[in-house]
Write an enzyme that holds these catalytic residues in place. Structure first.
Site, mmCIF file in Angstrom:
data_model
loop_
_atom_site.group_PDB
_atom_site.id
_atom_site.type_symbol
_atom_site.label_atom_id
_atom_site.label_comp_id
_atom_site.label_asym_id
_atom_site.label_seq_id
_atom_site.Cartn_x
_atom_site.Cartn_y
_atom_site.Cartn_z
ATOM 1 C CE LYS A 3 -8.978 -1.815 5.830
ATOM 2 N NZ LYS A 3 -8.342 -1.112 4.727
ATOM 3 C CD GLN B 266 -8.702 -0.970 1.173
ATOM 4 O OE1 GLN B 266 -8.949 -0.581 2.299
ATOM 5 N NE2 GLN B 266 -7.860 -1.962 0.940
ATOM 6 C CG ASP C 279 -4.092 3.279 5.704
ATOM 7 O OD1 ASP C 279 -4.082 2.190 6.304
ATOM 8 O OD2 ASP C 279 -4.772 3.496 4.691
HETATM 9 N N1 GUN Z 1 -4.590 -2.045 0.619
HETATM 10 C C1 GUN Z 1 -3.885 -3.103 1.091
HETATM 11 N N2 GUN Z 1 -3.451 -2.870 2.334
HETATM 12 C C2 GUN Z 1 -3.878 -1.625 2.664
HETATM 13 C C3 GUN Z 1 -3.750 -0.820 3.822
HETATM 14 O O1 GUN Z 1 -3.126 -1.175 4.831
HETATM 15 N N3 GUN Z 1 -4.349 0.386 3.772
HETATM 16 C C4 GUN Z 1 -5.028 0.828 2.683
HETATM 17 N N4 GUN Z 1 -5.576 2.037 2.719
HETATM 18 N N5 GUN Z 1 -5.172 0.105 1.590
HETATM 19 C C5 GUN Z 1 -4.596 -1.106 1.587
#
Ligand code: GUN
Length: 280
Positions: free
Chosen positions: A49, A93, A116
């Site tokens: 990211k 996350q 998100d």
């Molecule tokens: N962990 C796995 N997928 C995601 C996601 O889309 N967002 C976040 N914040 N954590 C994750």
């Protein structure tokens, strides 16, 4: 039938290229990513990211906190980012360590910065058909279907997996586009009976090769959200690609399908959040 491969990597690259211009015209876009602990998969996701942000010209701030971080400390960090005018998007996350209440953490992110799309306000807005920031993975799937001109209205979409991150929002998005929806979960009896009836099949459970070609209707569009690391080190989806591509008309590969779209949509949400904050 030999399925056409939906190239998520290419679509995502095109979207990220287009975003660069929007970032330039906004002047500054800031995204903060919080990671707690040492989960190796999470570390890889966060690094990817960050790289994508830098490439798009988005200011990225990664806050790596130790596994032992107390819930109050995390909430305090989120509160500070909510107030920081240079930060337009905040992502925590997942998964978080077990001693932290994930729901409390996600709820404490300002809805305007919730890139998100997990905040109850954004979840509710999506359900009501007036979406704000939308969850990246299902939103990315919708973009892929749109790019590939897949007709959704009047089709039967079957979603395997009912998570808050993918399955549930995916169902709502497809419903709003006029599909008839079936959501399967781990208690579903005779899964194949449902999947065989799907015109559009989305699989998001995290079990390698759960869906095989014999479970797919001839000509279906198959979207594989799974990302499973096998003992051999290879990545596998939730769909057995070989057998499934003999039945489907279109299919996403793993890797190179849904995964890259998720990151592109995260960047798009950060840009969208910045644009909204500048509009006031
Ligand atoms: N962990 C796995 N997928 C995601 C996601 O889309 N967002 C976040 N914040 N954590 C994750």
């Amino acid at each position: 039938m030999k399925a056409r491969i939906i190239d998520g990597k290419r679509i995502a690259a095109e979207m990220r290229e287009a975003l660069k211009e929007r970032v330039k015209s906004l002047g500054h876009v800031g995204l903060a990513v919080i990671i707690v602990g040492e989960n190796p998969a999470s570390k890889v996701y966060v690094r990817n990211k960050e790289k994508a942000c830098i490439e798009a010209g988005i200011h990225s701030e990664v806050i790596a906190l130790p596994e032992t971080t107390e819930q109050d400390e995390l909430l305090e960090r989120i509160r500070a980012l909510n107030l920081d005018s240079k930060i337009h998007g905040i992502l925590v996350q997942l998964p978080l360590p077990a001693h932290i209440d994930s729901r409390k953490a996600l709820d404490s992110i300002s809805a305007e910065k919730d890139v998100d799309g997990f905040h109850p306000f954004n979840v509710g807005s999506l359900l009501l058909g007036n979406p704000g920031l939308q969850p990246c993975t299902p939103h990315g799937v919708m973009k892929m279907l749109e790019r590939e001109k897949v007709e959704i209205r009047g089709k039967h979409a079957v979603i395997v997996g009912a998570s808050n991150i993918v399955g549930k929002p995916m169902a709502i998005m497809l419903l709003h586009q006029g599909a008839t929806i079936t959501i399967c979960n781990s208690k579903t009896k005779d899964l194949a009976r449902h999947t065989r009836d799907a015109d559009i099949l989305v699989v998001a459970v995290g079990r390698p090769n759960l869906v095989t070609g014999d479970m797919i209707k001839e000509g279906a569009v198959v979207i594989d959200v799974g990302m499973n690391r096998l003992e051999s080190g290879k990545l596998a989806g939730d769909v057995d690609f070989e057998s499934a591509s003999g039945r489907a008309s279109m299919i996403t590969p793993v890797p190179g399908g849904v995964g890259p779209m998720t990151i592109a949509m995260l960047l798009e949400n950060a840009v969208e959040a910045a644009a909204r904050s500048k509009r006031g």
